[in-house]
Scaffold this motif. Sequence first.
Motif, PDB file in Angstrom:
ATOM      1  N   PHE A  96      46.203  48.387  31.645  1.00 42.65           N
ATOM      2  CA  PHE A  96      45.874  48.499  32.495  1.00 42.65           C
ATOM      3  C   PHE A  96      47.625  48.136  33.305  1.00 42.65           C
ATOM      4  CE2 PHE A  96      45.174  46.974  37.411  1.00 42.65           C
ATOM      5  CZ  PHE A  96      44.122  47.828  37.478  1.00 42.65           C
ATOM      6  N   GLU A  97      47.583  49.804  33.401  1.00 33.39           N
ATOM      7  CA  GLU A  97      48.814  49.722  34.074  1.00 33.39           C
ATOM      8  C   GLU A  97      49.354  49.789  35.572  1.00 33.39           C
ATOM      9  OE1 GLU A  97      51.733  53.373  34.521  1.00 33.39           O
ATOM     10  OE2 GLU A  97      51.445  53.494  33.062  1.00 33.39           O
ATOM     11  N   LEU A  98      50.712  48.572  35.494  1.00 34.62           N
ATOM     12  CA  LEU A  98      50.836  47.684  36.652  1.00 34.62           C
ATOM     13  C   LEU A  98      51.574  48.325  37.710  1.00 34.62           C
ATOM     14  CD1 LEU A  98      50.458  43.805  35.751  1.00 34.62           C
ATOM     15  CD2 LEU A  98      49.067  45.789  36.883  1.00 34.62           C
ATOM     16  N   GLU A 136      51.327  52.829  41.805  1.00 38.96           N
ATOM     17  CA  GLU A 136      49.753  53.561  41.962  1.00 38.96           C
ATOM     18  C   GLU A 136      48.828  52.553  41.191  1.00 38.96           C
ATOM     19  OE1 GLU A 136      47.921  57.254  39.613  1.00 38.96           O
ATOM     20  OE2 GLU A 136      50.171  57.022  39.676  1.00 38.96           O
ATOM     21  N   ALA A 137      48.996  51.849  40.583  1.00 37.85           N
ATOM     22  CA  ALA A 137      47.497  50.952  40.042  1.00 37.85           C
ATOM     23  C   ALA A 137      47.646  49.959  41.020  1.00 37.85           C
ATOM     24  CB  ALA A 137      48.314  49.881  39.460  1.00 37.85           C
ATOM     25  N   CYS A 138      48.440  49.541  42.160  1.00 43.05           N
ATOM     26  CA  CYS A 138      47.684  48.731  43.598  1.00 43.05           C
ATOM     27  C   CYS A 138      46.877  49.527  44.310  1.00 43.05           C
ATOM     28  CB  CYS A 138      49.410  48.368  43.805  1.00 43.05           C
ATOM     29  SG  CYS A 138      48.897  47.505  44.898  1.00 43.05           S
ATOM     30  N   THR A 139      47.583  51.017  44.524  1.00 44.41           N
ATOM     31  CA  THR A 139      46.919  51.860  45.481  1.00 44.41           C
ATOM     32  C   THR A 139      45.089  52.277  45.355  1.00 44.41           C
ATOM     33  OG1 THR A 139      48.777  52.102  46.300  1.00 44.41           O
ATOM     34  CG2 THR A 139      47.242  53.259  47.437  1.00 44.41           C
ATOM     35  N   LYS A 140      45.205  52.154  44.087  1.00 45.21           N
ATOM     36  CA  LYS A 140      44.152  52.420  43.375  1.00 45.21           C
ATOM     37  C   LYS A 140      43.444  50.913  43.290  1.00 45.21           C
ATOM     38  CE  LYS A 140      45.078  56.459  39.529  1.00 45.21           C
ATOM     39  NZ  LYS A 140      45.255  56.272  38.222  1.00 45.21           N
ATOM     40  N   TYR A 141      43.947  49.972  43.134  1.00 43.15           N
ATOM     41  CA  TYR A 141      42.670  48.924  42.983  1.00 43.15           C
ATOM     42  C   TYR A 141      42.462  48.496  44.320  1.00 43.15           C
ATOM     43  CZ  TYR A 141      41.214  44.188  42.725  1.00 43.15           C
ATOM     44  OH  TYR A 141      40.405  42.729  43.086  1.00 43.15           O
ATOM     45  N   LEU A 142      43.130  48.884  45.252  1.00 41.63           N
ATOM     46  CA  LEU A 142      42.608  48.557  47.108  1.00 41.63           C
ATOM     47  C   LEU A 142      41.932  49.162  47.399  1.00 41.63           C
ATOM     48  CD1 LEU A 142      46.955  47.831  48.989  1.00 41.63           C
ATOM     49  CD2 LEU A 142      44.915  46.011  48.022  1.00 41.63           C
ATOM     50  N   LYS A 143      42.257  50.254  46.944  1.00 42.49           N
ATOM     51  CA  LYS A 143      41.356  51.117  47.008  1.00 42.49           C
ATOM     52  C   LYS A 143      39.582  51.771  46.441  1.00 42.49           C
ATOM     53  CE  LYS A 143      39.697  56.746  47.194  1.00 42.49           C
ATOM     54  NZ  LYS A 143      39.115  56.088  47.413  1.00 42.49           N
ATOM     55  N   LYS A 144      39.149  50.971  45.217  1.00 44.69           N
ATOM     56  CA  LYS A 144      38.524  50.381  45.048  1.00 44.69           C
ATOM     57  C   LYS A 144      38.227  48.890  44.749  1.00 44.69           C
ATOM     58  CE  LYS A 144      36.707  48.947  39.922  1.00 44.69           C
ATOM     59  NZ  LYS A 144      37.204  48.287  38.934  1.00 44.69           N
ATOM     60  N   PHE A 201      41.670  41.976  39.568  1.00 48.70           N
ATOM     61  CA  PHE A 201      43.244  41.349  40.270  1.00 48.70           C
ATOM     62  C   PHE A 201      43.964  39.881  39.543  1.00 48.70           C
ATOM     63  CE2 PHE A 201      43.913  37.811  43.596  1.00 48.70           C
ATOM     64  CZ  PHE A 201      44.167  38.484  44.515  1.00 48.70           C
ATOM     65  N   GLY A 202      43.360  39.201  38.400  1.00 48.01           N
ATOM     66  CA  GLY A 202      44.356  38.861  37.521  1.00 48.01           C
ATOM     67  C   GLY A 202      45.461  39.467  37.022  1.00 48.01           C
ATOM     68  N   TYR A 203      45.180  41.090  36.821  1.00 46.95           N
ATOM     69  CA  TYR A 203      46.088  41.249  36.300  1.00 46.95           C
ATOM     70  C   TYR A 203      47.611  41.731  37.640  1.00 46.95           C
ATOM     71  CZ  TYR A 203      42.676  43.470  33.026  1.00 46.95           C
ATOM     72  OH  TYR A 203      41.802  43.536  32.554  1.00 46.95           O
ATOM     73  N   PHE A 204      47.716  41.496  38.807  1.00 50.83           N
ATOM     74  CA  PHE A 204      48.472  41.687  39.237  1.00 50.83           C
ATOM     75  C   PHE A 204      49.691  40.487  39.910  1.00 50.83           C
ATOM     76  CE2 PHE A 204      45.838  45.081  40.799  1.00 50.83           C
ATOM     77  CZ  PHE A 204      47.078  45.691  40.457  1.00 50.83           C
ATOM     78  N   PHE A 205      48.913  39.719  38.671  1.00 52.37           N
ATOM     79  CA  PHE A 205      49.740  38.119  39.051  1.00 52.37           C
ATOM     80  C   PHE A 205      51.279  38.614  38.271  1.00 52.37           C
ATOM     81  CE2 PHE A 205      46.240  36.604  41.165  1.00 52.37           C
ATOM     82  CZ  PHE A 205      46.285  35.615  41.858  1.00 52.37           C
TER      83      PHE A 205
END
Length: 124
Positions: free
Chosen positions: A21-23, A26-34, A84-88
């Motif tokens: 999971f690339e942080l 773009e990854a943040c935007t995809k996660y929020l959209k998900k 979600f944990g990936y973003f910490f």
Amino acid sequence: TDHASLVSCKSKNGNRNHGGFELNDEACTKYLKKVKDRFEKNSNVYEKFLTMLEDYEKGDSNVVEVYKKILKLFIGHFDLMEEFGYFFTDLDKKTREKIEEIKITVIKNQLSKVEKAIKRRIEI
């Protein structure tokens, strides 16, 4: 430190990779959209999620508190909980261990509830 960078999708060194999971932004935007898409029919959940993130960023919640609240909000959505944990980032070992402990407890509680519900159905 308790106020680690939460959902700041870029680390100090640019992009990071966590379990494939690339942080990055773009990854943040995809996660929020998900998250938004997942709760499209219950936008209240998405709004609560955003509020929890904002409270954290303002310093109203510490990382452990917000993680616990968000895990409970995402009950039954194990992929969202895990991702979600990936973003910490930049968490000390003690905080990471506490977060893992919380995640395990929340998941065990959810599985226990599912098991009880199944047993009740079987008994009918």
